[in-house]
Design a protein around this motif. Structure first.
Motif, PDB file in Angstrom:
ATOM      1  N   GLU A 197       0.837  -1.203   0.000  1.00 54.34           N
ATOM      2  CA  GLU A 197       0.000   0.000   0.000  1.00 54.34           C
ATOM      3  C   GLU A 197       0.871   1.252   0.000  1.00 54.34           C
ATOM      4  OE1 GLU A 197      -2.910  -0.324   3.100  1.00 54.34           O
ATOM      5  OE2 GLU A 197      -3.509  -2.307   2.450  1.00 54.34           O
ATOM      6  N   ASP A 198       0.824   2.040   1.094  1.00 58.88           N
ATOM      7  CA  ASP A 198       1.570   3.297   1.160  1.00 58.88           C
ATOM      8  C   ASP A 198       2.893   3.184   1.899  1.00 58.88           C
ATOM      9  OD1 ASP A 198      -0.563   4.383  -0.124  1.00 58.88           O
ATOM     10  OD2 ASP A 198      -1.366   5.435   1.608  1.00 58.88           O
ATOM     11  N   THR A 199       3.322   1.974   2.251  1.00 59.41           N
ATOM     12  CA  THR A 199       4.527   1.818   3.061  1.00 59.41           C
ATOM     13  C   THR A 199       5.337   0.613   2.588  1.00 59.41           C
ATOM     14  OG1 THR A 199       5.340   1.827   5.336  1.00 59.41           O
ATOM     15  CG2 THR A 199       3.405   0.470   4.898  1.00 59.41           C
TER      16      THR A 199
END
Length: 65
Positions: free
Chosen positions: A20-22
């Protein structure tokens, strides 16, 4: 004149996976079991512990359910 000391070298192998975002992954340091991490802050924590006198095993952060 001061004698120069050789800095301690820590050899590590890191596996990264985007999520995802990490990021998530695993860090293996010579002489210690691999440590898994989730997110940038945990990665930094694992890296800091790898070069500190505390060893490579991190304290895991409590994750919200």
């Amino acid at each position: 004149m001061q004698a120069m000391t050789t800095p301690r070298v820590v050899r590590a192998q890191i596996e990264l996976s985007p999520v995802e975002d990490t990021i998530r992954g695993r860090l293996a340091v010579e002489g210690a079991p691999p440590s898994e991490f989730y997110g940038w802050f945990e990665l930094i924590n694992v890296l800091e512990r790898a070069v500190s006198s505390q060893g490579a095993q991190p304290d895991r952060f409590q994750e919200a359910e």
